[in-house]
Design a protein around this motif. Structure first.
Motif, PDB file in Angstrom:
ATOM      1  N   ASN A   4       0.817  -1.217   0.000  1.00 13.99           N
ATOM      2  CA  ASN A   4       0.000   0.000   0.000  1.00 13.99           C
ATOM      3  C   ASN A   4       0.849   1.264   0.000  1.00 13.99           C
ATOM      4  N   ASP A   5       1.985   1.240   0.694  1.00 13.81           N
ATOM      5  CA  ASP A   5       2.893   2.391   0.675  1.00 13.81           C
ATOM      6  C   ASP A   5       3.409   2.630  -0.742  1.00 13.81           C
ATOM      7  N   VAL A   6       3.802   1.550  -1.401  1.00 14.25           N
ATOM      8  CA  VAL A   6       4.304   1.651  -2.776  1.00 14.25           C
ATOM      9  C   VAL A   6       3.204   2.168  -3.696  1.00 14.25           C
ATOM     10  N   SER A   7       1.994   1.629  -3.527  1.00 19.49           N
ATOM     11  CA  SER A   7       0.903   2.036  -4.424  1.00 19.49           C
ATOM     12  C   SER A   7       0.538   3.510  -4.245  1.00 19.49           C
ATOM     13  N   VAL A  11       0.376   6.022  -7.392  1.00 19.10           N
ATOM     14  CA  VAL A  11      -0.821   6.804  -7.724  1.00 19.10           C
ATOM     15  C   VAL A  11      -0.485   8.292  -7.790  1.00 19.10           C
ATOM     16  N   ASP A  12       0.317   8.769  -6.859  1.00 18.54           N
ATOM     17  CA  ASP A  12       0.722  10.178  -6.871  1.00 18.54           C
ATOM     18  C   ASP A  12       1.490  10.517  -8.142  1.00 18.54           C
ATOM     19  N   HIS A  18      -0.340  12.458 -15.517  1.00 12.70           N
ATOM     20  CA  HIS A  18      -1.592  12.690 -16.238  1.00 12.70           C
ATOM     21  C   HIS A  18      -1.913  14.178 -16.331  1.00 12.70           C
ATOM     22  N   ILE A  19      -1.637  14.917 -15.264  1.00 10.39           N
ATOM     23  CA  ILE A  19      -1.856  16.370 -15.285  1.00 10.39           C
ATOM     24  C   ILE A  19      -0.976  17.010 -16.364  1.00 10.39           C
ATOM     25  N   GLY A 117      -9.105   5.985 -13.821  1.00 13.07           N
ATOM     26  CA  GLY A 117      -8.343   5.054 -14.649  1.00 13.07           C
ATOM     27  C   GLY A 117      -7.473   4.088 -13.870  1.00 13.07           C
ATOM     28  N   ILE A 118      -7.461   4.177 -12.544  1.00 19.11           N
ATOM     29  CA  ILE A 118      -6.611   3.296 -11.733  1.00 19.11           C
ATOM     30  C   ILE A 118      -7.488   2.314 -10.978  1.00 19.11           C
ATOM     31  N   LYS A 119      -7.250   1.035 -11.210  1.00 19.72           N
ATOM     32  CA  LYS A 119      -7.999  -0.035 -10.540  1.00 19.72           C
ATOM     33  C   LYS A 119      -7.021  -0.953  -9.810  1.00 19.72           C
ATOM     34  N   ARG A 120      -7.335  -1.234  -8.551  1.00 22.64           N
ATOM     35  CA  ARG A 120      -6.527  -2.149  -7.738  1.00 22.64           C
ATOM     36  C   ARG A 120      -6.991  -3.577  -7.977  1.00 22.64           C
ATOM     37  N   VAL A 121      -6.039  -4.479  -8.131  1.00 24.44           N
ATOM     38  CA  VAL A 121      -6.327  -5.910  -8.239  1.00 24.44           C
ATOM     39  C   VAL A 121      -5.477  -6.589  -7.180  1.00 24.44           C
ATOM     40  N   VAL A 122      -6.119  -7.349  -6.297  1.00 30.08           N
ATOM     41  CA  VAL A 122      -5.381  -7.961  -5.189  1.00 30.08           C
ATOM     42  C   VAL A 122      -5.365  -9.475  -5.309  1.00 30.08           C
ATOM     43  N   ASN A 123      -4.331 -10.048  -4.702  1.00 26.97           N
ATOM     44  CA  ASN A 123      -4.134 -11.499  -4.669  1.00 26.97           C
ATOM     45  C   ASN A 123      -3.719 -11.851  -3.240  1.00 26.97           C
TER      46      ASN A 123
END
Length: 127
Positions: A4-7, A11-12, A18-19, A117-123
């Motif tokens: 989560n820290d990496v993600s 995202v930032d 994108h901006i 446009g950002i979707k999380r996929v977990v395993n």
């Protein structure tokens, strides 16, 4: 650093890219810039990493490649398409299962706002 820290960093960085660049460019541009920006922030990034499949004594190189793997914790699948398809999610789920990593981000830079446009996929990621 957790997945989560990496993600959060990813995202930032995606938001800033994108901006500046906007939607609709080729995936390869976003991939290259994202890789560069993540490395600038001190993260380990592997680009176009081959993902083999292991079965008994066989190593199957069947063409799987992760766009980016960050800190050996998060797989990024980068798109610049009108609409993300279920196949894109299946692709990322496959990479997560094969690598035993717990978090993937499917990032479509062709969104009006990157947050859509950002979707999380977990395993098996327990938060």
């Amino acid at each position: 650093m957790t997945e989560n820290d990496v993600s959060k960093i990813i995202v930032d960085v995606c938001y800033k890219i994108h901006i500046r660049l906007g939607p609709g460019l080729l995936e390869s541009i976003y991939e290259t810039v994202l890789c560069h920006e993540l490395i600038k922030r001190g993260l380990k990034v592997e680009r176009q990493k081959v993902i083999p499949v292991f079965w008994d004594d066989l190593v199957l190189d069947i063409g799987f490649r992760a766009d980016l793997i960050v800190e050996n914790k998060v797989i990024l699948e980068i798109k610049s398409v009108e609409e993300v398809s279920p196949l894109h999610f299946k692709q990322l789920q496959t990479y997560l299962k094969i690598t035993h990593l717990k978090l993937g981000l499917l990032i479509n830079f062709n969104s009006e706002l990157i947050k859509y446009g950002i979707k999380r996929v977990v395993n098996n990621l327990y938060e």
